[in-house]
Design an enzyme around this catalytic site. Structure first.
Site, PDB file in Angstrom:
ATOM      1  N   ASP A 297       0.833  -1.213   0.000  1.00 39.72           N
ATOM      2  CA  ASP A 297       0.000   0.000   0.000  1.00 39.72           C
ATOM      3  C   ASP A 297       0.867   1.262   0.000  1.00 39.72           C
ATOM      4  O   ASP A 297       2.082   1.209   0.257  1.00 39.72           O
ATOM      5  CB  ASP A 297      -0.903  -0.028   1.242  1.00 39.72           C
ATOM      6  CG  ASP A 297      -2.276   0.558   0.972  1.00 39.72           C
ATOM      7  OD1 ASP A 297      -2.389   1.432   0.097  1.00 39.72           O
ATOM      8  OD2 ASP A 297      -3.229   0.154   1.655  1.00 39.72           O
TER       9      ASP A 297
ATOM     10  N   ASP B  65     -10.819   1.760  -3.526  1.00 38.69           N
ATOM     11  CA  ASP B  65     -11.338   1.387  -2.211  1.00 38.69           C
ATOM     12  C   ASP B  65     -12.858   1.321  -2.224  1.00 38.69           C
ATOM     13  O   ASP B  65     -13.464   0.988  -1.213  1.00 38.69           O
ATOM     14  CB  ASP B  65     -10.886   2.396  -1.149  1.00 38.69           C
ATOM     15  CG  ASP B  65      -9.523   2.038  -0.568  1.00 38.69           C
ATOM     16  OD1 ASP B  65      -9.013   0.954  -0.899  1.00 38.69           O
ATOM     17  OD2 ASP B  65      -8.989   2.839   0.220  1.00 38.69           O
TER      18      ASP B  65
HETATM   19  C1  GLA Z   1      -5.807   1.736   2.251  1.00 39.56           C
HETATM   20  C2  GLA Z   1      -6.208   0.642   1.290  1.00 39.56           C
HETATM   21  C3  GLA Z   1      -7.267  -0.226   1.908  1.00 39.56           C
HETATM   22  C4  GLA Z   1      -6.754  -0.798   3.202  1.00 39.56           C
HETATM   23  C5  GLA Z   1      -6.301   0.312   4.125  1.00 39.56           C
HETATM   24  C6  GLA Z   1      -5.623  -0.216   5.364  1.00 39.56           C
HETATM   25  O1  GLA Z   1      -6.828   2.635   2.439  1.00 39.56           O
HETATM   26  O2  GLA Z   1      -6.623   1.191   0.083  1.00 39.56           O
HETATM   27  O3  GLA Z   1      -7.646  -1.253   1.026  1.00 39.56           O
HETATM   28  O4  GLA Z   1      -5.705  -1.694   2.944  1.00 39.56           O
HETATM   29  O5  GLA Z   1      -5.386   1.174   3.474  1.00 39.56           O
HETATM   30  O6  GLA Z   1      -5.234   0.801   6.199  1.00 39.56           O
END
Ligand code: GLA
Length: 689
Positions: free
Chosen positions: A436, A493
């Site tokens: 990430d 997301d």
């Molecule tokens: C980001 C990612 C999510 C998740 C969160 C965890 O927002 O896009 O899918 O993994 O971090 O903190």
């Protein structure tokens, strides 16, 4: 004058060189092998008239301010003291092969190299390199500049934001510059590095179009310019000023170029195949893509062994094959205020380490994946307390999601991250990392991106069996640069299937099925509050690389049955859908988002028709298919007639039985589907007889 050509798929690029830098004299539909390139070069010569200097400055691969080019130059540089340099390059020599041209030019102690390669998949790859006898500063270096089409009214570029990625912008050509620049240190949600230049009349399924993609994850600049004389050019390069240090060697990222004679679908399929076959380095190419279960929207930071093993049981029963433990397992990570940088297991949550969970997951027949966000650090972390100087940017900067960025250009930072991650991968049987990147960088620095690539390369070499997913708050870092080291993208997301339907449809202009992650989200979406049916959620996720991401304890028996059966259907088809082309249809009804997955050998397809809102007219408009053999006959079956609107009461044939129709009929008249409610999707399966 010498002329050269490269052919890639449907396109030919022809160049002419006299004494200065090479100039593109033709870019478009593939020319006959017998074409006389000298005649093409002569035919491309322009007139002169009032309001011009006495020769037309060349729109060369690097338009030069030093030769009075009146638009945006392709190179802006200075000596180490900041004095601008205006070189006028002379061609030195050309290395030419059938699929590769390399032009080497020189001026004042500088050497400029333009590399252009043609690939089997129909893509041209273009790159510019500068070396200098003495250190110089580069403000702007464009990958080879290309002429943009004259018979084009608009460009389509891509913008977006968190939970609304890959929105297509239609921008009219006007005299002057359309500039987009991603200065967030990522390819970005805001301006991902993609551009399509459709010629007038181009649709998804017909017409001609050009497209470009800059394969760089660190932020880029795009300039599309119509000069006063009417010529048009496009340049892509790193964001301006991204090279922060003087040096003697600079290079752009690869710029990928494609021309299509089959509408936007020709662009989409060329990029899809290129990403899947040339860019991504698969760990086990023959292994089926596994169905994912990601626990983020189920538990967030609240990890318990009992809760997660129970979720794993349910996930496996529904058909999941990979269990991904998301954020929350390391340091003291009970919320997003702390612990990024401390990549050791949290002993409070995991007194026995991750072994009990991983063993359980493996017993269920699933593989195990783990979340990391290596480039980041929370000020509340042991790493930051020990090495405050490892942070990128000024000390007093504003944090993002309570976090700072590590300076990946520092070898110590790279070593520490490599050792921490490698230790986890060595101790535990982990075959997947969700990588990430959740904040905008405080500054633009190409060295940061090179550092990330180096770290990824080193980890891939040390742990070749581990696959990676590129996530950056969803789709904030999706480009061929990062995909050279990763295998899947977390497109957004937003697990709201109605949003996803649109996002993945538009992203299909660049991304193939196999690398586009798509998860079945909670009944009530956590990012929109919408409540959507399981059939809709599951079938939208099944359009791409399928997974689940929700608290599986919320499932009713009916929902679980539907999810299980759609998952089994997805698995039954993945041996061909993962290499299928995504073809976007020209739906006559703007309320319908329709596309086909067409098998590589053309033997079968899946048509999906998602209804995003209520149609203006009463009856569904027929959906014209594309890419079929007009002379062949196809058996078409509506997979889910039960998803028709409750009010649907007419004799629509597909509701009761399959139909056999010619490709010609399907591509001219099209398929008539039953009436549909918003937030439903029809799935039609087609087999060539
Ligand atoms: C980001 C990612 C999510 C998740 C969160 C965890 O927002 O896009 O899918 O993994 O971090 O903190």
């Amino acid at each position: 004058m010498t002329t050269y050509r490269l052919d890639a798929g449907a396109q030919t690029l022809a160049l002419a060189v006299t004494t200065g830098l090479p100039e593109v004299v033709y870019w478009g539909a593939r020319l006959p092998d017998t074409e006389n390139l000298d005649a093409i070069a002569s035919a491309s010569l322009n007139d002169l008239t009032g309001g011009m200097i006495d020769a037309l400055p060349a729109l060369s691969l690097t338009p030069e301010a030093g030769r009075a080019f009146q638009g945006q130059p392709g190179l802006v540089l200075s000596d180490v003291n900041g004095t601008p340099l205006l070189p006028a390059f002379q061609i030195d020599h050309v290395d030419a092969a059938s699929n590769h041209l390399c032009f080497i030019s020189r001026a004042d102690g500088l050497t400029q190299t333009h590399n252009i390669r043609a690939s089997e998949s129909g893509i041209l790859t273009l790159q510019t390199e500068i070396t200098s006898d003495t250190p110089i500063r580069i403000q702007w270096l464009a990958a080879p500049a290309l002429p943009a089409p004259q018979r084009s009214d608009e460009m389509i570029d891509v913008s977006g934001k968190w939970i609304r990625e890959f929105a297509l912008n239609h921008v009219a050509w006007t005299p002057g510059i359309r500039m987009r620049e991603s200065r967030t240190g990522r390819s970005g949600h805001e301006h991902p590095p993609y551009l399509i230049l459709p010629e007038s009349g181009c649709t998804n399924t017909q017409g001609t179009a050009y497209a470009l993609h800059y394969g760089w994850s660190g932020g880029h600049r795009m300039v599309a310019e119509e000069l006063p004389d009417g010529r048009r050019q496009v340049q892509f390069g790193h964001a301006s000023g991204a090279e922060t240090e003087p040096g003697t060697h600079f290079q752009t990222a690869p710029l990928y170029a494609v021309f299509s004679t089959t509408g936007l679908n020709g662009i989409g399929t060329a990029f899809q195949r290129h990403m899947r076959e040339d860019v991504v380095q698969w760990v086990e190419p023959a292994k089926p893509r596994p169905v994912h279960y990601n626990c983020w929207e189920a538990v967030y930071f609240n990890h318990t062994l009992a809760g997660l093993t129970a979720l794993a049981d349910k996930a496996a029963d529904l058909g999941a094959e990979r269990f991904v433990l998301d954020d929350g397992w390391f340091g003291h990570r009970d919320n997003d205020l702390t612990s990024l940088g401390d990549w050791t297991i949290d002993p409070n949550k995991w007194p026995g380490g991750l072994h009990p969970l991983i063993t359980h997951v493996h017993k269920l027949g699933m593989s195990f994946g783990l979340w990391f966000e290596p480039e980041m650090v929370n000020p509340d972390s042991d790493l930051f307390r020990a090495h405050p100087d490892w942070m990128l940017g000024p000390r007093d900067q504003t944090p993002g999601r309570h976090q700072m960025v590590l300076n990946l250009a520092l070898p110590d930072v790279q070593d520490t991250l490599f050792n921490q991650i490698s230790a986890i991968l060595t101790e535990y049987p982990i075959d997947y990392i969700k990588w990430d990147h959740n904040r905008l960088l405080p500054l633009v620095d190409a060295a940061q991106t090179r550092g990330v690539y180096a770290l990824l390369k080193r980890l891939r070499a040390a742990h070749p069996g581990v696959e990676l997913e590129s996530c950056a708050s969803g789709g904030g870092r999706i480009d061929a640069g990062i995909l050279a080291y990763t295998h899947r993208v977390w497109l957004s997301d937003s697990n709201d299937a109605l949003e996803r339907l649109r996002i993945q449809h538009d992203a299909a202009l660049f991304l193939p099925v196999a690398i586009t992650g798509s998860h079945v989200g909670p009944r009530k979406s956590h990012t929109s509050g919408r409540i959507l049916s399981m059939s809709f959620r599951a079938h939208v996720a099944a359009q791409r690389h399928m997974g689940f991401e929700m608290d599986l304890n919320e499932l009713t028996e009916d929902e679980a049955t539907t999810l299980k059966s759609v998952t089994a259907w997805w698995k039954d088809n993945r041996h061909w859908t993962m290499t299928a082309d995504i073809l976007r249809l020209d739906a006559a009804d703007p309320a319908v988002t329709a596309e086909m997955l067409l098998a590589a050998d053309g033997s079968r397809f899946i048509l999906t028709a998602g209804q995003s809102e209520t149609s203006i007219q009463i009856l569904p408009r027929p959906l014209r298919l594309t890419g079929l053999d007009p002379a062949a006959r196809y058996k078409i079956t509506l997979k889910n007639p039960e998803d028709a609107a409750r009010q649907s009461r007419g004799p629509n044939a597909l509701k009761t039985a399959p139909l056999t129709l010619s490709g010609q009929y399907l591509m001219t008249q099209g398929i008539s589907l039953p009436a549909q409610w918003p937030a439903t999707i029809f799935i039609v399966e087609g087999t060539r007889l």
